[in-house]
Write an enzyme that holds these catalytic residues in place. Sequence first.
Site, mmCIF file in Angstrom:
data_model
loop_
_atom_site.group_PDB
_atom_site.id
_atom_site.type_symbol
_atom_site.label_atom_id
_atom_site.label_comp_id
_atom_site.label_asym_id
_atom_site.label_seq_id
_atom_site.Cartn_x
_atom_site.Cartn_y
_atom_site.Cartn_z
ATOM 1 N N GLU A 120 14.809 -3.216 -6.324
ATOM 2 C CA GLU A 120 13.393 -3.218 -5.948
ATOM 3 C C GLU A 120 12.460 -3.445 -7.137
ATOM 4 O O GLU A 120 11.367 -3.989 -6.981
ATOM 5 C CB GLU A 120 13.032 -1.910 -5.236
ATOM 6 C CG GLU A 120 13.538 -1.820 -3.802
ATOM 7 C CD GLU A 120 14.941 -1.258 -3.703
ATOM 8 O OE1 GLU A 120 15.597 -1.075 -4.750
ATOM 9 O OE2 GLU A 120 15.394 -1.001 -2.569
ATOM 10 N N PHE A 139 16.231 12.057 5.494
ATOM 11 C CA PHE A 139 17.020 11.104 4.727
ATOM 12 C C PHE A 139 16.114 9.981 4.219
ATOM 13 O O PHE A 139 15.328 9.428 4.967
ATOM 14 C CB PHE A 139 18.145 10.534 5.602
ATOM 15 C CG PHE A 139 18.952 9.480 4.882
ATOM 16 C CD1 PHE A 139 19.716 9.807 3.770
ATOM 17 C CD2 PHE A 139 18.926 8.163 5.310
ATOM 18 C CE1 PHE A 139 20.455 8.839 3.102
ATOM 19 C CE2 PHE A 139 19.659 7.185 4.643
ATOM 20 C CZ PHE A 139 20.426 7.521 3.536
ATOM 21 N N GLN A 140 16.257 9.665 2.963
ATOM 22 C CA GLN A 140 15.460 8.638 2.284
ATOM 23 C C GLN A 140 13.950 8.878 2.416
ATOM 24 O O GLN A 140 13.165 7.936 2.517
ATOM 25 C CB GLN A 140 15.832 7.226 2.772
ATOM 26 C CG GLN A 140 17.250 6.841 2.334
ATOM 27 C CD GLN A 140 17.554 5.358 2.444
ATOM 28 O OE1 GLN A 140 17.033 4.680 3.318
ATOM 29 N NE2 GLN A 140 18.421 4.869 1.562
ATOM 30 N N LYS A 196 8.259 4.550 10.091
ATOM 31 C CA LYS A 196 9.054 3.692 10.965
ATOM 32 C C LYS A 196 8.537 3.692 12.406
ATOM 33 O O LYS A 196 8.501 2.642 13.056
ATOM 34 C CB LYS A 196 10.518 4.133 10.936
ATOM 35 C CG LYS A 196 11.418 3.140 11.650
ATOM 36 C CD LYS A 196 12.885 3.394 11.391
ATOM 37 C CE LYS A 196 13.721 2.274 12.026
ATOM 38 N NZ LYS A 196 15.159 2.504 11.830
ATOM 39 N N MET A 210 12.654 -4.223 -32.017
ATOM 40 C CA MET A 210 11.416 -3.558 -32.402
ATOM 41 C C MET A 210 11.681 -2.105 -32.777
ATOM 42 O O MET A 210 11.059 -1.562 -33.693
ATOM 43 C CB MET A 210 10.378 -3.651 -31.274
ATOM 44 C CG MET A 210 8.980 -3.257 -31.690
ATOM 45 S SD MET A 210 8.350 -4.233 -33.072
ATOM 46 C CE MET A 210 7.531 -5.568 -32.211
#
Lengths: 568, 163
Positions: free
Chosen positions: A50, A112-113, A162, A478
């Site tokens: 993502e 969940f999630q 949802k 760096m």
Amino acid sequence: MQLTGAEIVIRCLQEEGVDYVFGYPGGAVLNIYDELFKQDKVKHVLVRHEQGAVHAADGYSRSSQKVGVALVTSGPGVTNAVTGIATAYMDSIPLVMLTGQVPTHAIGQDAFQECDTVGITRPCVKHNFLVKDVNDLALTIKKAFYLATTGRPGPVLVDIPKDVTQAKAEFSYPKTVSLRSYNPVTRGHTGQIKKAVQLLLEAKRPMVYAGGGVVLNNAAPQLTRLVRLLGFPCTNTLMGLGGFPGTDPQFTGMLGMHGTYESNMAMQHCDVLLAVGARFDDRVIGDPANYLRTDRKIIHIDIDPSSISKRVKVDVPIVGYVGDVLDEMLKLIESSGQRPDAAALKSWWSEIKEWQRKDCLNYDRKSALIKPQFVIEKLYEITGGDAFVTSDVGQHQMWAAQYYKFDKPRRWINSGGLGTMGFGLPAAMGVQLVNPGATVACVTGEASIQMCIQELSTCKQYHLPIKIVNLNNRYMGMVRQWQQFFYGNRYAESYMDALPDFVKLAEAYGHTGVKVEKPGDVEGALKDAFKQKERLVFLDFITDQTENVFPMVPGGKGLTEMILAEEL
Amino acid sequence: MRHILSILVENEAGALSRISGLFSARGYNIESLTVAPTEDATMSRMTIVTVGSDDVIEQITKQLNKLVEVVKVIDLSDGNHIERELMLVKVRAAGKDRDEMKRLAEIFRGSILDVTDKSYTIELTGTGSKLDAFLQAIEPGVILETVRTGASGIGRGERILRI
């Protein structure tokens, strides 16, 4: 007509003219993906993580002026996206993030999630919404696009449970939207603009300092006209490169921590400073107290009032779209018939030319090892200075900024504010998709590229012929440079043992990989790679491990306290 | 310097956390914060007491104005204003303390809301410093519990904050 929430989401995107959505499916967004599947106006680009989706949408936006759109699922989909969102927020990039959420009845149940998306992203978005009622969905998405693109741009997130994507509502997409609590000042104050013009015309040692705001507001033509009309020197910030042509004789190079000697000296010693769409941040002016030790008048044009007098007090603040303000300034100067004091300007330029004689970007051109600066110079030549160049973060980013001369805005795509390693490759995907046929190079290092290397797979799926220029010095360069300068050469964890064979890795993903180990092979390898218009080529340049970025203003020091290459 | 900021904000879920989050993220102080809906139920009015130099207060005001849900911000301390805070304090009131407590409450124009044979619950309204003075005037040992609302403020005369 009654539509489901998922249908409404897709219809809204169509109404906004969105052609690409970058995303990754998951449970909470399955209804939306099902609607995406049923149509072909909005194309979906499936990333491999993502974070890559958000960076790709970001690169898409930076290189095209359009809004980038990303779609991710709830929970880990969102948390993976946070780095991308914060990156866009720090650089004021207009994005609309669509995120799935668990059903409204499950919110707060540790489902969940589930995660508190609005809470987690609150400090790194311009605004966010949780849509609890399908009847609010279309208006909320309209608001998101409006907020993302107006005033100071930024990412706006819409969290959609949802069950809201399943529920039905009457669909009509609002043509316009207004919020009583959101009215950014967009027109500069005429009195202040007059005052600014007067100061500019009276300046003896003027300096123009332009940042990312010029690029974002498409104000490069106005800035260029103004600087040329006045004959003033001009510098760009890292974010502003391309806002004024890099090959123009009035351009003194980038300023700041790794800016040119002449730009930093002119910033410090000017008597009138015109700051345009820039914010005097720590990497630009170093220690503000040191900067204010010499006296000057400062004019500051910015769309965001909170950027003005945040780190440095200014004399003439002007809040508004920089392009419009510069237009007004041009009109005033042109109609006044006045021009700055030519004699004073001439002697100021001779002072600047004296600083330029330091030749602060010179490096050892006879080295038997590949110098990273040399690779960028050759990249510039071979692409005719006209490529889109994305970068990751570190030494390679600074060298690309110093040695690739950007003549056009929106060609230099990098994470300036947040400094996100892993940005370059996915950003290049967005750039290539919205600019098909254009030359796109991703300048990176062996450490940064591994942070989003999985996107090589996405590049294969969508036939994105990006050229990856990997400046491989086997160190987090760096970090190593700071450890050499400030930590007594103790290279704590900045060396990467067991690097992958990047040639084989590129081949494993179905691309071409080339390893380049000798300076004499650099030009040929670049030419060959850029000839391959249809393929992604991963160029692995084995560079001098000890090379450092100069000039350098150590953290917290004054702008003129530079370390130059010759001094070491 | 102490400043009292009055803020009109959309009465929406999350507006409060956006504002308090701004203060913590940027390292600004909140001495007190009060919020409740106004006569227009779509809008809340918030009073934040904060401490900072003029530069810091300027930044706080600008940053607050940048929040999408913030409708208006004023610094009440810029002009004449009225400031009030409500305090409920439960004190031990037995024996010789009982009369003393009642007298003290009267001197401070407080009212006693609840009485038991051992305690009084006193309501006091005033500026923060008046409430402080009351607490200092009584022996620390007799205070059983205090609860304060934090300051609310309003401009004097024609100085009005509305959209």
